[in-house]
Scaffold this motif. Structure first.
Motif, PDB file in Angstrom:
ATOM      1  N   GLY C  43      42.219 -49.586 -30.084  1.00  0.00           N
ATOM      2  CA  GLY C  43      42.426 -50.291 -31.348  1.00  0.00           C
ATOM      3  C   GLY C  43      41.598 -49.732 -32.473  1.00  0.00           C
ATOM      4  N   SER C  44      40.842 -48.659 -32.211  1.00  0.00           N
ATOM      5  CA  SER C  44      39.966 -48.136 -33.248  1.00  0.00           C
ATOM      6  C   SER C  44      40.731 -47.350 -34.306  1.00  0.00           C
ATOM      7  N   THR C  47      44.319 -43.204 -31.965  1.00  0.00           N
ATOM      8  CA  THR C  47      45.686 -42.808 -31.643  1.00  0.00           C
ATOM      9  C   THR C  47      46.567 -42.819 -32.888  1.00  0.00           C
ATOM     10  N   THR C  48      46.325 -43.787 -33.779  1.00  0.00           N
ATOM     11  CA  THR C  48      47.091 -43.821 -35.019  1.00  0.00           C
ATOM     12  C   THR C  48      46.884 -42.545 -35.804  1.00  0.00           C
ATOM     13  N   THR C  51      48.909 -39.819 -34.242  1.00  0.00           N
ATOM     14  CA  THR C  51      50.352 -39.911 -34.520  1.00  0.00           C
ATOM     15  C   THR C  51      50.656 -39.599 -35.974  1.00  0.00           C
ATOM     16  N   PHE C  56      54.639 -39.065 -36.334  1.00  0.00           N
ATOM     17  CA  PHE C  56      55.349 -40.247 -35.852  1.00  0.00           C
ATOM     18  C   PHE C  56      54.969 -41.491 -36.620  1.00  0.00           C
ATOM     19  N   THR C  57      53.794 -41.477 -37.234  1.00  0.00           N
ATOM     20  CA  THR C  57      53.389 -42.598 -38.064  1.00  0.00           C
ATOM     21  C   THR C  57      53.267 -42.098 -39.490  1.00  0.00           C
ATOM     22  N   ARG C  58      53.959 -42.785 -40.369  1.00  0.00           N
ATOM     23  CA  ARG C  58      53.860 -42.377 -41.760  1.00  0.00           C
ATOM     24  C   ARG C  58      52.782 -43.193 -42.443  1.00  0.00           C
ATOM     25  N   PRO C  59      51.734 -42.538 -42.978  1.00  0.00           N
ATOM     26  CA  PRO C  59      50.660 -43.321 -43.626  1.00  0.00           C
ATOM     27  C   PRO C  59      51.146 -43.915 -44.940  1.00  0.00           C
ATOM     28  N   ASP C 162      46.953 -36.815 -26.471  1.00  0.00           N
ATOM     29  CA  ASP C 162      46.668 -38.245 -26.515  1.00  0.00           C
ATOM     30  C   ASP C 162      46.271 -38.729 -25.129  1.00  0.00           C
TER      31      ASP C 162
END
Lengths: 291, 315, 357
Positions: C43-44, C47-48, C51, C56-59, C162
């Motif tokens: 949760g830190s 991983t975000t 990604t 895979f994750t758009r900021p 990852d």
């Protein structure tokens, strides 16, 4: 001569268990025996039989040689099958039904698969609403859909056309395919699609080369169910198909209401045979996960 | 919201007001890319949606409109008024609810033990038995209805056997009445009851029952206080599906009821085919739709509909 | 060598979910060819961040550059990075060779060359000749190597991993840590590695970025992170530690009555935390001198916990504070004995006063 290590009178547990009759063996961890549950087994088997039998009884009756249906038939004959295959009306109707069913599967499967994938992969805010809309044909009473489509088709001059029939049936089949494919997508490891994309596959390539091959059994099952949905569809066909494009179901329904024509027994047997083959096929391919 | 990508959702990110968000670089470009992606996915859903819109939503909407037109073509509530005033409508509604309630009850009585049985036997045997449940589901409705017609007629199989075996003298009236309708309807609806029930029962962890036994509950007690509540979502789902399907059911009651069991759907069909009364038929159809929708909404509060749409109930 | 890797530049990358920041204006420069580990609890945001690098994750905002190219809006399949997932994500409907050759097929490489390069990649992960096998026939460790081969076969200049080893058992994991590092050294690409295992991070990395609550708590070499943590979170997350409150007044660091010597000039006046690592404390007899400029603290032994290769000695200070000392398992003093704890000046680390997490 006793076996070493065992004193007189001792019986190994395994032997004792084997000697207990099946009735006294425990069926559950809570030590309910099979014997105490016999009523459950009897009831369940009865219900299962009740589910299967009526349909199955029609089969031998279709071979009855007399004018009336009887079981068991006193004379065995194929006359009702003869009457079916000889009748232009029945053959025309069958051909229409088969064509409509095939086209319905052809249209609704890709449409519903795309929609299921789009909803599954998306972060669309209204994904739930869209899902409800796409499943609506299953929830709205068919009679309402039937008269509504009839009314619209009268205006659009689509009554008694194959096109109109296929469009309406495709609409009815979409929820079915969506449920089957959607379920498969949910148990599919989306990481594989992600990996494929990280390795250079565009989203379309990732779907076609990685996702689809792995959900193909569900897609096929969906297509088969779409076929059956159209083939067996009665109410909308009742209103919307007619004349040259009358479906098998429409003709059968009208025949049922008029008098009990034994030809219907022959047709029913054929339908049951086709359906059984298709359903058993879907149960045994790949890894089916049900609704 | 579950984003594409692993993000498990933050468990300890800092909480702050949005503040100077637009001072970040690339915000506009990122928003645009996001929009294109969403539109792309929407495009996948669009064709199916369009088909349903044109072939179902529009026609049904049209019917709503028709229900509010008098025979002369002016706006009027006469069709709905007639439903309220004429006693024949009340009879129709009563018959429909009667058939639906009774069918649902009988399906529960027959389906619950069957589902329980299937959930107790080894999975492979259960899958085999499942074919016996699924096959009728996908066999033509007409074939099944026809089969019952043949069985239940005055000179049908059951009566013939009954008389031959001396069980009764006069042929029983088993068809063209409520009895025949119920028999046929229950036979059609049973798989819809068994499937969700079975699914719910299979996923109940038998450890709960073992724990109950260990704590002193008799088998009957643990069944009633542990198993039945856990299986309840499946039962409610099944009952809901069966009830709603019965409300709008047409074919089987029409054939096996023989014109004496008039349900809402038969009435609608008659209004169109015989009387060409679109106003009355549409109004009745609208009422049926609204009642169906209300029941689903009410049930959605009780049962998590995710269980029906996919994904299992986790206790 | 510079052709084999690209530097990564992360600037002000932010990702919000509602009011919570998964990534909070993160800045990070990763050097070309470096092995950078993102370390943090679950949760830190580590991983975000990965990604985001993968696409895979758009900021919500920020800039991401591979070399000179702005990447933040580029879709994943155009980023040309290799990626290894925790659960391998091998394609079960393809053979090992087809899995490894997949990225080459997408890049329209000729079939003969695909076969050749796939085999070479498999050899590099010590699975030469395994091409014909099906995925189900492989063990966990072998599957991970196939996933690795698949990620390196197209010679990416950036590699993202990852938690690739967390599904393996301890022995295999430690073995693979070394293998992965060797592979990195051989191929030379920039590697970003995510893990929650501090030991893994310390073993493999050139630099570690410790992440918590979407922010980088410290970015440093493994040695610096371990020996000179910059805040309480890093000190607690890596290695064992005990904290004692100290006061800084007029340039002097006071623990109770004592003055402590520090390697660096003391910070501004105020309350601070003294961080002590159990294995950096030496036990001396009461009154014994340390022999060098070490700081000494008087204590009494309370109990000894035998732990095999070392033992934990639990002591208590004059003011009642409990402390742990880690030392060799050879026979130590008896409970109740008076001791002196010596700690090197370099190991006397001061941190800002923060409450326990």
């Amino acid at each position: 001569m006793t076996t070493p290590g065992r004193s007189e009178g001792e019986i190994p547990i395994a032997q004792a268990a084997a000697r207990t009759s099946w009735f006294r063996r425990a069926a559950t961890d809570t030590q309910i025996t099979h014997g105490a549950r016999l009523w459950l087994y009897a009831l369940a088997t009865t219900v299962l039989l009740l589910l299967m039998l009526p349909t199955l009884l029609v089969i031998p009756m279709s071979f009855s040689g007399s004018q009336y249906l009887e079981f068991p038939p006193r004379q065995w004959s194929l006359r009702w099958y003869q009457s079916y295959f000889d009748s232009t009306a029945w053959m025309q109707a069958t051909s229409t039904s088969l064509k409509a069913a095939f086209l319905t599967a052809l249209i609704s499967t890709p449409l519903a698969t795309m929609a299921a994938y789009g909803l599954h992969a998306s972060r669309l805010r209204h994904a739930n609403l869209l899902t409800m809309l796409l499943l609506a044909p299953m929830v709205v009473p068919v009679i309402l859909i039937g008269i509504g489509v009839f009314y619209s088709y009268v205006k659009l001059k689509l009554v008694n056309t194959l096109l109109g029939l296929v469009l309406a049936h495709s609409m009815l089949a979409i929820p079915v395919v969506m449920l089957v494919v959607g379920s498969a997508l949910r148990s599919f490891d989306m990481d594989q699609a992600r990996v494929a994309r990280s390795l250079g596959a565009s989203p379309i390539q990732a779907f076609l080369q990685v996702t689809l091959p792995q959900i193909r059994f569900s897609v096929i099952t969906g297509a088969v169910l779409a076929f059956l949905t159209s083939f067996d569809e009665i109410i909308v066909s009742l209103f919307v198909s007619g004349g040259d494009n009358s479906t098998l179901t429409r003709n059968m329904f009208n025949a049922l209401r008029d008098q009990v024509d034994p030809t219907i027994a022959a047709i029913s047997t054929i339908i049951v045979a086709i359906t059984t083959l298709l359903v058993v096929f879907t149960q045994f391919i790949g890894n089916p996960k049900k609704d | 919201m579950n984003p594409l990508g692993h993000a498990r959702g933050p468990t300890q990110g800092a909480q702050r007001e949005s503040g100077a968000e637009d001072a970040l670089p690339n915000v506009q470009a990122l928003r645009r890319t996001d929009l294109f992606e969403r539109l792309g996915l929407l495009a996948l859903v669009a064709p199916a949606l369009l088909l349903i819109l044109v072939t179902m939503l529009l026609p049904v909407g049209w019917l709503f409109y028709l229900s509010l037109l008098s025979d002369q073509g002016t706006f009027s509530l006469e069709h709905y008024q007639r439903m309220w005033e004429q006693p024949s409508y009340a009879r129709t509604f009563w018959t429909t609810f009667q058939v639906s309630f009774l069918s649902t009850a009988i399906c529960i009585a027959l389906g619950y033990p069957l589902a329980y049985f299937l959930s107790e036997i080894p999975k492979r045997a259960a899958n085999l038995c499942m074919i016996a449940v699924l096959l009728p589901l996908w066999t033509s409705l007409l074939v099944r209805t026809y089969a019952w017609l043949v069985l239940l007629q005055r000179r049908g199989l059951i009566n013939n056997w009954g008389i031959e075996l001396g069980l009764w003298d006069e042929p029983l009236a088993l068809v063209h009445n409520l009895t025949g309708t119920l028999i046929g309807t229950v036979h059609v609806m049973l798989p819809f009851m068994v499937l969700p029930l079975y699914s719910a029962m299979r996923s109940i962890d038998r450890n709960y029952l073992r724990a109950a036994a260990n704590l002193g509950a008799s088998p009957l007690r643990s069944f009633w206080t542990v198993f039945v509540p856990l299986a309840m979502p499946g039962l409610l789902t099944g009952a809901l599906i069966v009830f709603i399907l019965c409300l709008g059911f047409y074919i089987t009651p029409a054939v096996l009821g023989g014109g004496k069991v008039i349900m809402v759907s038969s009435r609608i069909a008659n209004d169109i085919e015989i009387f060409f009364n679109w106003g009355a038929a549409s109004a009745l159809g609208v009422v049926l739709l609204v009642v169906t929708a209300l029941i689903i909404l009410a049930a959605a509060r009780l049962v998590r509909l995710d269980g029906v749409l996919g994904g299992r109930e986790r206790v | 060598m510079s052709n084999a890797s690209l530097p990564i530049s992360v600037s002000q990358i932010t990702k919000r979910y509602g009011k919570v920041f998964a990534l909070d204006h993160v800045d990070l420069e990763i050097r070309s060819g470096e092995f950078m580990t993102l370390l943090g609890p679950s949760g830190s945001g580590k991983t975000t961040l990965l990604t985001v690098l993968a696409g895979f994750t758009r900021p919500d905002g920020g800039s991401l550059k591979f070399g000179d190219a702005e990447m933040v809006c580029v879709p994943p399949h155009k980023r040309d990075v290799g990626m290894v997932f925790q659960n391998y994500a091998l394609f079960p409907h393809m053979s090992v060779a087809d899995n490894v050759g997949f990225p080459l097929k997408l890049r329209r490489v000729k079939p003969a060359e695909i076969a050749q390069r796939a085999e070479r990649a498999l050899e590099m992960v010590r699975l030469g000749g395994y091409g014909g096998r099906g995925v189900e026939q492989l063990s966990g460790g072998q599957r991970q190597r196939v996933a690795l081969a698949r990620a390196i076969v197209f010679e990416p200049r950036i590699m993202l991993m990852d938690e690739p080893l967390s599904a393996l058992d301890k022995q295999l994991r430690e073995h693979m840590q070394i293998e992965l590092r060797q592979l990195h050294d051989k191929l030379g690409m920039t590697t970003v590695y995510v893990t929650h295992d501090q030991r893994e991070a310390l073993t493999m990395s050139d630099r570690i970025a410790v992440i918590n609550s979407g922010r980088i708590m410290q970015l440093d070499t493994p040695r610096a992170i371990y020996e000179r943590p910059k805040n309480r979170f890093v000190a607690e997350f890596i290695g064992e530690s005990t904290f004692l409150p100290v006061t800084v007044a007029q340039g002097r660091v006071r623990l109770g009555e004592q003055t402590l010597r520090t390697a660096t000039p003391p910070p501004a006046d105020g309350q601070r935390l003294l961080m002590l690592r159990p294995e950096r404390l030496r036990m001396l007899g009461a009154g014994e001198a340390a022999g060098d400029a070490s700081n000494c603290i008087d204590a009494t032994l309370v109990a000894t916990v035998y732990q095999g290769d070392s033992s934990l000695f639990q002591v208590v200070l004059g003011d009642g504070t409990a402390l742990s000392v880690r030392g060799a398992s050879a026979a130590g003093p008896a409970p109740g004995a008076l001791l002196r704890l010596a700690v090197n000046v370099e190991d006397t680390v001061l941190l800002a006063m923060e409450p326990a997490a």
